[in-house]
Motif scaffolding. Structure first.
Motif, PDB file in Angstrom:
ATOM      1  N   ASN A   1       9.337  -3.179  -4.515  1.00 28.03           N
ATOM      2  CA  ASN A   1       9.738  -4.583  -4.494  1.00 28.03           C
ATOM      3  C   ASN A   1       8.542  -5.522  -4.696  1.00 28.03           C
ATOM      4  O   ASN A   1       8.442  -6.551  -4.054  1.00 28.03           O
ATOM      5  CB  ASN A   1      10.468  -4.926  -3.191  1.00 28.03           C
ATOM      6  N   GLY A   2       7.621  -5.105  -5.552  1.00 30.22           N
ATOM      7  CA  GLY A   2       6.470  -5.934  -5.870  1.00 30.22           C
ATOM      8  C   GLY A   2       5.398  -5.952  -4.807  1.00 30.22           C
ATOM      9  O   GLY A   2       4.466  -6.739  -4.884  1.00 30.22           O
ATOM     10  N   GLU A   3       5.497  -5.083  -3.801  1.00 32.08           N
ATOM     11  CA  GLU A   3       4.528  -5.055  -2.708  1.00 32.08           C
ATOM     12  C   GLU A   3       3.896  -3.672  -2.613  1.00 32.08           C
ATOM     13  O   GLU A   3       4.596  -2.659  -2.573  1.00 32.08           O
ATOM     14  CB  GLU A   3       5.207  -5.378  -1.376  1.00 32.08           C
ATOM     15  N   LEU A   4       2.576  -3.638  -2.541  1.00 34.47           N
ATOM     16  CA  LEU A   4       1.866  -2.387  -2.349  1.00 34.47           C
ATOM     17  C   LEU A   4       2.201  -1.840  -0.971  1.00 34.47           C
ATOM     18  O   LEU A   4       2.205  -2.584   0.015  1.00 34.47           O
ATOM     19  CB  LEU A   4       0.361  -2.618  -2.481  1.00 34.47           C
ATOM     20  N   CYS A   5       2.524  -0.572  -0.884  1.00 39.98           N
ATOM     21  CA  CYS A   5       2.912   0.092   0.385  1.00 39.98           C
ATOM     22  C   CYS A   5       4.092  -0.625   1.037  1.00 39.98           C
ATOM     23  O   CYS A   5       4.150  -0.775   2.262  1.00 39.98           O
ATOM     24  CB  CYS A   5       1.723   0.184   1.325  1.00 39.98           C
ATOM     25  N   SER A   6       4.998  -1.104   0.222  1.00 36.68           N
ATOM     26  CA  SER A   6       6.206  -1.831   0.666  1.00 36.68           C
ATOM     27  C   SER A   6       5.871  -3.065   1.493  1.00 36.68           C
ATOM     28  O   SER A   6       6.704  -3.561   2.252  1.00 36.68           O
ATOM     29  CB  SER A   6       7.127  -0.912   1.465  1.00 36.68           C
ATOM     30  N   GLY A   7       4.638  -3.548   1.396  1.00 34.86           N
ATOM     31  CA  GLY A   7       4.232  -4.745   2.139  1.00 34.86           C
ATOM     32  C   GLY A   7       3.971  -4.481   3.609  1.00 34.86           C
ATOM     33  O   GLY A   7       3.822  -5.414   4.386  1.00 34.86           O
ATOM     34  N   HIS A   8       3.901  -3.203   3.999  1.00 33.36           N
ATOM     35  CA  HIS A   8       3.732  -2.862   5.411  1.00 33.36           C
ATOM     36  C   HIS A   8       2.476  -2.045   5.671  1.00 33.36           C
ATOM     37  O   HIS A   8       2.425  -1.296   6.648  1.00 33.36           O
ATOM     38  CB  HIS A   8       4.941  -2.069   5.917  1.00 33.36           C
ATOM     39  N   GLY A   9       1.485  -2.133   4.820  1.00 34.55           N
ATOM     40  CA  GLY A   9       0.289  -1.340   5.045  1.00 34.55           C
ATOM     41  C   GLY A   9      -0.758  -1.566   3.983  1.00 34.55           C
ATOM     42  O   GLY A   9      -0.696  -2.525   3.220  1.00 34.55           O
ATOM     43  N   THR A  10      -1.698  -0.654   3.958  1.00 38.63           N
ATOM     44  CA  THR A  10      -2.784  -0.737   3.008  1.00 38.63           C
ATOM     45  C   THR A  10      -3.026   0.639   2.396  1.00 38.63           C
ATOM     46  O   THR A  10      -2.785   1.664   3.040  1.00 38.63           O
ATOM     47  CB  THR A  10      -4.069  -1.268   3.681  1.00 38.63           C
ATOM     48  N   CYS A  11      -3.468   0.660   1.185  1.00 35.43           N
ATOM     49  CA  CYS A  11      -3.755   1.903   0.483  1.00 35.43           C
ATOM     50  C   CYS A  11      -5.208   2.277   0.757  1.00 35.43           C
ATOM     51  O   CYS A  11      -6.116   1.463   0.557  1.00 35.43           O
ATOM     52  CB  CYS A  11      -3.524   1.715  -1.013  1.00 35.43           C
ATOM     53  N   ASP A  12      -5.420   3.504   1.239  1.00 32.23           N
ATOM     54  CA  ASP A  12      -6.768   3.970   1.537  1.00 32.23           C
ATOM     55  C   ASP A  12      -6.815   5.483   1.380  1.00 32.23           C
ATOM     56  O   ASP A  12      -5.792   6.115   1.123  1.00 32.23           O
ATOM     57  CB  ASP A  12      -7.180   3.563   2.947  1.00 32.23           C
ATOM     58  N   TYR A  13      -7.983   6.056   1.556  1.00 32.22           N
ATOM     59  CA  TYR A  13      -8.155   7.500   1.389  1.00 32.22           C
ATOM     60  C   TYR A  13      -7.981   8.199   2.731  1.00 32.22           C
ATOM     61  O   TYR A  13      -8.591   7.809   3.732  1.00 32.22           O
ATOM     62  CB  TYR A  13      -9.534   7.805   0.805  1.00 32.22           C
ATOM     63  N   ASP A  14      -7.135   9.214   2.767  1.00 29.68           N
ATOM     64  CA  ASP A  14      -6.904  10.023   3.963  1.00 29.68           C
ATOM     65  C   ASP A  14      -7.816  11.248   3.867  1.00 29.68           C
ATOM     66  O   ASP A  14      -7.561  12.168   3.099  1.00 29.68           O
ATOM     67  CB  ASP A  14      -5.435  10.448   4.038  1.00 29.68           C
ATOM     68  N   TRP A  15      -8.879  11.248   4.653  1.00 29.45           N
ATOM     69  CA  TRP A  15      -9.873  12.318   4.582  1.00 29.45           C
ATOM     70  C   TRP A  15      -9.312  13.643   5.089  1.00 29.45           C
ATOM     71  O   TRP A  15      -9.754  14.706   4.661  1.00 29.45           O
ATOM     72  CB  TRP A  15     -11.126  11.920   5.358  1.00 29.45           C
ATOM     73  N   GLN A  16      -8.344  13.616   6.000  1.00 25.40           N
ATOM     74  CA  GLN A  16      -7.758  14.862   6.502  1.00 25.40           C
ATOM     75  C   GLN A  16      -6.892  15.531   5.445  1.00 25.40           C
ATOM     76  O   GLN A  16      -6.893  16.752   5.307  1.00 25.40           O
ATOM     77  CB  GLN A  16      -6.945  14.604   7.767  1.00 25.40           C
ATOM     78  N   ARG A  17      -6.126  14.741   4.700  1.00 21.23           N
ATOM     79  CA  ARG A  17      -5.255  15.287   3.649  1.00 21.23           C
ATOM     80  C   ARG A  17      -5.984  15.452   2.318  1.00 21.23           C
ATOM     81  O   ARG A  17      -5.502  16.136   1.424  1.00 21.23           O
ATOM     82  CB  ARG A  17      -4.048  14.377   3.455  1.00 21.23           C
ATOM     83  N   GLY A  18      -7.113  14.752   2.180  1.00 17.16           N
ATOM     84  CA  GLY A  18      -7.884  14.850   0.950  1.00 17.16           C
ATOM     85  C   GLY A  18      -7.283  14.112  -0.217  1.00 17.16           C
ATOM     86  O   GLY A  18      -7.479  14.500  -1.365  1.00 17.16           O
ATOM     87  N   GLN A  19      -6.529  13.028   0.073  1.00 16.34           N
ATOM     88  CA  GLN A  19      -5.934  12.224  -0.996  1.00 16.34           C
ATOM     89  C   GLN A  19      -5.595  10.827  -0.468  1.00 16.34           C
ATOM     90  O   GLN A  19      -5.496  10.618   0.732  1.00 16.34           O
ATOM     91  CB  GLN A  19      -4.687  12.901  -1.548  1.00 16.34           C
ATOM     92  N   PRO A  20      -5.384   9.872  -1.367  1.00 21.80           N
ATOM     93  CA  PRO A  20      -5.019   8.525  -0.940  1.00 21.80           C
ATOM     94  C   PRO A  20      -3.595   8.498  -0.383  1.00 21.80           C
ATOM     95  O   PRO A  20      -2.774   9.350  -0.719  1.00 21.80           O
ATOM     96  CB  PRO A  20      -5.097   7.690  -2.213  1.00 21.80           C
ATOM     97  N   LYS A  21      -3.335   7.494   0.459  1.00 26.05           N
ATOM     98  CA  LYS A  21      -1.970   7.290   0.962  1.00 26.05           C
ATOM     99  C   LYS A  21      -1.869   5.881   1.536  1.00 26.05           C
ATOM    100  O   LYS A  21      -2.859   5.194   1.738  1.00 26.05           O
ATOM    101  CB  LYS A  21      -1.605   8.320   2.015  1.00 26.05           C
ATOM    102  N   CYS A  22      -0.634   5.465   1.829  1.00 26.62           N
ATOM    103  CA  CYS A  22      -0.396   4.184   2.489  1.00 26.62           C
ATOM    104  C   CYS A  22      -0.566   4.389   3.996  1.00 26.62           C
ATOM    105  O   CYS A  22      -0.008   5.313   4.578  1.00 26.62           O
ATOM    106  CB  CYS A  22       1.014   3.677   2.201  1.00 26.62           C
ATOM    107  N   PHE A  23      -1.352   3.524   4.611  1.00 28.03           N
ATOM    108  CA  PHE A  23      -1.495   3.497   6.053  1.00 28.03           C
ATOM    109  C   PHE A  23      -0.719   2.274   6.543  1.00 28.03           C
ATOM    110  O   PHE A  23      -1.034   1.144   6.174  1.00 28.03           O
ATOM    111  CB  PHE A  23      -2.970   3.378   6.466  1.00 28.03           C
ATOM    112  N   CYS A  24       0.301   2.520   7.349  1.00 25.81           N
ATOM    113  CA  CYS A  24       1.149   1.425   7.840  1.00 25.81           C
ATOM    114  C   CYS A  24       0.451   0.676   8.960  1.00 25.81           C
ATOM    115  O   CYS A  24      -0.323   1.232   9.729  1.00 25.81           O
ATOM    116  CB  CYS A  24       2.482   1.981   8.345  1.00 25.81           C
ATOM    117  N   TYR A  25       0.759  -0.613   9.058  1.00 30.77           N
ATOM    118  CA  TYR A  25       0.274  -1.421  10.183  1.00 30.77           C
ATOM    119  C   TYR A  25       1.392  -2.263  10.712  1.00 30.77           C
ATOM    120  O   TYR A  25       2.446  -2.353  10.191  1.00 30.77           O
ATOM    121  CB  TYR A  25      -0.926  -2.282   9.827  1.00 30.77           C
TER     122      TYR A  25
END
Length: 84
Positions: free
Chosen positions: A60-84
């Protein structure tokens, strides 16, 4: 185009920076930089969702559905949305 000052062809690089800015036309001036020591090499940085990893969806025109930020997840070894 040949750049006699550096003895190379001119080069132009566009860098897409991940941002939740979905405007089609930037609201501020964009600057083109010529890094010192890199004669005739020009850079343009654009902040846009188009520069984000594909793992961070735009919904809907919002990165991470407008509920988070895109960053690198070091445990998974790939980027993902982190919700806030």
């Amino acid at each position: 185009d040949w750049c006699a000052g550096s003895g190379t062809n001119r080069a132009f690089q566009i860098k897409f920076i991940c941002s939740n800015n979905i405007q089609r036309t930037p609201s501020t001036k964009q600057y083109i930089y010529e890094p010192i020591g890199d004669g005739c090499m020009y850079e343009l940085e654009l902040q846009t969702t188009k520069g984000c990893p594909t793992q961070c969806l735009t919904v809907n025109g919002e990165l991470c559905s407008g509920h988070g930020t895109c960053d690198y997840d070091w445990q998974r070894g790939q980027p993902k949305c982190f919700c806030y």
